[in-house]
Design a protein around this motif. Structure first.
Motif, PDB file in Angstrom:
ATOM      1  N   LEU A   1      -0.365 -12.672   3.328  1.00  7.02           N
ATOM      2  CA  LEU A   1       0.000 -13.169   4.652  1.00  7.02           C
ATOM      3  C   LEU A   1       0.018 -12.037   5.676  1.00  7.02           C
ATOM      4  O   LEU A   1       0.639 -11.001   5.452  1.00  7.02           O
ATOM      5  CB  LEU A   1       1.368 -13.839   4.602  1.00  7.02           C
ATOM      6  CG  LEU A   1       1.459 -15.131   3.790  1.00  7.02           C
ATOM      7  CD1 LEU A   1       2.903 -15.575   3.663  1.00  7.02           C
ATOM      8  CD2 LEU A   1       0.606 -16.225   4.432  1.00  7.02           C
ATOM      9  N   PRO A   2      -0.631 -12.233   6.820  1.00  2.00           N
ATOM     10  CA  PRO A   2      -0.557 -11.242   7.892  1.00  2.00           C
ATOM     11  C   PRO A   2       0.734 -11.399   8.693  1.00  2.00           C
ATOM     12  O   PRO A   2       1.526 -12.322   8.452  1.00  2.00           O
ATOM     13  CB  PRO A   2      -1.776 -11.585   8.750  1.00  2.00           C
ATOM     14  CG  PRO A   2      -1.912 -13.068   8.591  1.00  2.00           C
ATOM     15  CD  PRO A   2      -1.498 -13.365   7.168  1.00  2.00           C
TER      16      PRO A   2
ATOM     17  N   ALA B   1       0.631   3.454  -0.078  1.00  2.00           N
ATOM     18  CA  ALA B   1       0.686   3.758   1.348  1.00  2.00           C
ATOM     19  C   ALA B   1      -0.242   2.842   2.138  1.00  2.00           C
ATOM     20  O   ALA B   1       0.103   2.377   3.235  1.00  2.00           O
ATOM     21  CB  ALA B   1       0.309   5.220   1.584  1.00  2.00           C
ATOM     22  N   LEU B   2      -1.420   2.556   1.591  1.00  5.70           N
ATOM     23  CA  LEU B   2      -2.348   1.645   2.257  1.00  5.70           C
ATOM     24  C   LEU B   2      -1.828   0.214   2.235  1.00  5.70           C
ATOM     25  O   LEU B   2      -1.936  -0.515   3.225  1.00  5.70           O
ATOM     26  CB  LEU B   2      -3.722   1.722   1.600  1.00  5.70           C
ATOM     27  CG  LEU B   2      -4.517   2.989   1.898  1.00  5.70           C
ATOM     28  CD1 LEU B   2      -5.672   3.138   0.920  1.00  5.70           C
ATOM     29  CD2 LEU B   2      -5.035   2.983   3.327  1.00  5.70           C
ATOM     30  N   PHE B   3      -1.242  -0.190   1.113  1.00  2.88           N
ATOM     31  CA  PHE B   3      -0.648  -1.520   1.051  1.00  2.88           C
ATOM     32  C   PHE B   3       0.516  -1.618   2.037  1.00  2.88           C
ATOM     33  O   PHE B   3       0.660  -2.621   2.753  1.00  2.88           O
ATOM     34  CB  PHE B   3      -0.157  -1.821  -0.370  1.00  2.88           C
ATOM     35  CG  PHE B   3       0.627  -3.103  -0.463  1.00  2.88           C
ATOM     36  CD1 PHE B   3      -0.014  -4.321  -0.517  1.00  2.88           C
ATOM     37  CD2 PHE B   3       2.021  -3.083  -0.471  1.00  2.88           C
ATOM     38  CE1 PHE B   3       0.710  -5.514  -0.580  1.00  2.88           C
ATOM     39  CE2 PHE B   3       2.749  -4.259  -0.538  1.00  2.88           C
ATOM     40  CZ  PHE B   3       2.092  -5.478  -0.595  1.00  2.88           C
ATOM     41  N   GLY B   4       1.319  -0.576   2.081  1.00  7.31           N
ATOM     42  CA  GLY B   4       2.498  -0.604   2.938  1.00  7.31           C
ATOM     43  C   GLY B   4       2.180  -0.749   4.406  1.00  7.31           C
ATOM     44  O   GLY B   4       2.957  -1.327   5.165  1.00  7.31           O
TER      45      GLY B   4
ATOM     46  N   ASP C   1      -6.875  -6.002   2.816  1.00  6.88           N
ATOM     47  CA  ASP C   1      -7.403  -6.473   4.099  1.00  6.88           C
ATOM     48  C   ASP C   1      -8.695  -5.759   4.459  1.00  6.88           C
ATOM     49  O   ASP C   1      -9.667  -6.391   4.842  1.00  6.88           O
ATOM     50  CB  ASP C   1      -6.366  -6.278   5.217  1.00  6.88           C
ATOM     51  CG  ASP C   1      -6.827  -6.820   6.558  1.00  6.88           C
ATOM     52  OD1 ASP C   1      -7.357  -7.942   6.577  1.00  6.88           O
ATOM     53  OD2 ASP C   1      -6.691  -6.119   7.577  1.00  6.88           O
ATOM     54  N   THR C   2      -8.716  -4.417   4.322  1.00  6.23           N
ATOM     55  CA  THR C   2      -9.881  -3.656   4.797  1.00  6.23           C
ATOM     56  C   THR C   2     -10.489  -2.802   3.688  1.00  6.23           C
ATOM     57  O   THR C   2     -10.958  -1.693   3.937  1.00  6.23           O
ATOM     58  CB  THR C   2      -9.481  -2.753   5.981  1.00  6.23           C
ATOM     59  OG1 THR C   2      -8.482  -1.816   5.541  1.00  6.23           O
ATOM     60  CG2 THR C   2      -8.931  -3.568   7.137  1.00  6.23           C
TER      61      THR C   2
ATOM     62  N   SER D   1      -4.128  -7.268   9.964  1.00 13.58           N
ATOM     63  CA  SER D   1      -3.091  -8.047   9.288  1.00 13.58           C
ATOM     64  C   SER D   1      -1.681  -7.629   9.686  1.00 13.58           C
ATOM     65  O   SER D   1      -0.769  -8.458   9.710  1.00 13.58           O
ATOM     66  CB  SER D   1      -3.248  -7.936   7.769  1.00 13.58           C
ATOM     67  OG  SER D   1      -3.004  -6.612   7.340  1.00 13.58           O
ATOM     68  N   SER D   2      -1.466  -6.363  10.016  1.00 11.62           N
ATOM     69  CA  SER D   2      -0.112  -5.897  10.298  1.00 11.62           C
ATOM     70  C   SER D   2       0.292  -6.065  11.752  1.00 11.62           C
ATOM     71  O   SER D   2       1.478  -5.989  12.083  1.00 11.62           O
ATOM     72  CB  SER D   2       0.036  -4.428   9.893  1.00 11.62           C
ATOM     73  OG  SER D   2      -0.833  -3.623  10.653  1.00 11.62           O
TER      74      SER D   2
END
Length: 410
Positions: free
Chosen positions: A105-106, A194-197, A203-204, A317-318
């Motif tokens: 979920l974004p 860190a990328l997930f966070g 997403d990318t 997404s963020s």
């Protein structure tokens, strides 16, 4: 990460906010809420059955030790054990389903984010024509050598262009320090967490370089490392603001044939990034603050630009809301994106577990925001094209000369 517990109390506003993205995330939110509701119903039933099973096992053991008849206890035990065997895999399935849905979920879109890209204002006088940056830079940008060494969309910058970049970076960092940002040179190799966070995974993935022999990735922006600076912490002070300078790496997958001339869209570039940790009630004002600083930078460089409120279906997404600054490029006779700034509200802070104590009380998640101060390669393009002279040279703004840039290129 969204707060599904809070959303479940009144889900319709959140569903409507995600529906604006037109990516199916509103349906995934409904599915996540349904899985959560079913899971919340199963857990107490499973816990009660497990407790009953444990009590039954004890009763059977006691009966066998005293020589009493344990047949009824054994029969009851068999029935409750069968129920536990039904519920446990169902609980595990729902937990996995909920986790997959929740991580997909974004962020919720901000009500003031645009439905379509909307130009808000324009600054400066546009040049009607001009040479492009490769013609102006000449041998100072060597795309051929970059291609031989590293492949397409890599370049060598040479000579006075190097001093122009260094002056641009130093001037920008000093300006940001004056606005309360602490300069940082962060790691460029980061872990998956860190990328997930920060919402770049999942997403990318197609844009990110991954190391073959280590569980590390080349970061596409220092936002990733700056956000992770306080991961897992309860911050003792907010707001906290950082200005990160680093090389950035992006695969730019799927962009072949578009903007591949020169250094506008390359796989490696340097960037100065702003990052803020603030209290939730202050994040909208902080977003405006970051945008104002970006405008101050481009006005200081005397480059015409416009500000665009980015459409919700083009947000990462963020991001709950994003502004772009698009600089005017005379060679293309159009505005092109050179910076962006996003309010990610508590989305990243929840994933990275970054909190503070409002009023010294119970910990709550901070809000995080990011903004490009200077993406160097695109800034160099805009500088050269907007400050070119009739004889093919480029006059450099005085603010950069003060930090070591040459007065003129060519």
């Amino acid at each position: 990460m969204l707060d599904l517990r809070a959303i479940s109390r009144d889900p319709e506003p959140a569903i409507a906010a995600l529906a604006r993205r037109k990516d199916g995330s509103d349906d995934r939110l409904r599915a996540a809420l349904a899985a959560r509701e079913r899971l919340n119903a199963i857990r107490p039933e499973l816990e009660a059955a497990q407790a009953e099973r444990n009590a039954g096992a004890k009763a059977i053991g006691d009966a066998k030790r005293t020589g009493a008849d344990a047949s009824e206890a054994i029969a009851a035990m068999q029935a409750v054990s069968a129920r536990v065997k039904e519920l446990e895999p169902e609980k595990d399935r729902l937990e996995e389903e909920l986790n997959q849905l929740a991580t997909s979920l974004p962020n919720l879109t901000d009500p003031s984010a645009a439905d379509e890209d909307t130009a808000l204002r324009e600054w400066g006088e546009r040049a009607e024509s001009g040479k492009d940056h490769l013609e102006l830079a000449g041998a100072m940008i060597d795309m051929e050598a970059g291609s031989k060494t590293s492949g397409s969309r890599f370049a060598y910058l040479k000579g006075d262009l190097v001093f122009l970049e260094l002056a641009l970076v130093r001037w920008t960092l000093e300006k940001l320090r004056g606005h309360g940002f602490e300069p940082v040179i962060p790691p460029v190799l980061v872990k998956e967490d860190a990328l997930f966070g920060t919402g770049f995974l999942p997403d990318t993935e197609q844009q990110i370089y991954r190391l073959a022999d280590d569980p590390l990735y080349l970061s596409g922006t220092s936002e990733v490392a700056l956000a992770s600076l306080h991961a897992g912490q309860i911050m003792d002070e907010v707001p906290r603001r950082y200005a990160g300078f680093s090389p950035c790496f992006r695969r730019e997958a799927g962009a072949a044939g578009k903007d591949t001339r020169g250094i506008f869209r390359v796989h490696q570039f340097d960037k100065v990034e702003m990052f803020s940790f603030v209290e939730p009630q202050d994040s909208a004002a902080e977003h405006d603050r970051l945008l104002a600083i970006e405008e101050e930078i481009w006005q200081g460089l005397q480059i015409p630009y416009r500000v665009v409120n980015i459409a919700v279906d083009d947000l990462g997404s963020s991001a709950a809301k994003k502004y772009d600054i698009e600089a005017w490029l005379p060679s293309q006779q159009k505005f092109r994106e050179v910076t962006s700034t996003s309010n990610t509200t508590d989305f990243q802070a929840r994933r990275l577990d970054i909190r503070y104590r409002p009023g010294g009380g119970k910990p709550a998640h901070v809000h995080t925001l990011n903004g490009t101060a200077v993406a160097v390669s695109r800034a160099l393009i805009a500088l050269m094209e907007n400050h070119q002279t009739e004889d093919g040279g480029v006059e450099i703004p005085q603010v950069l000369q003060d930090w070591g840039a040459p007065a003129r290129l060519g």
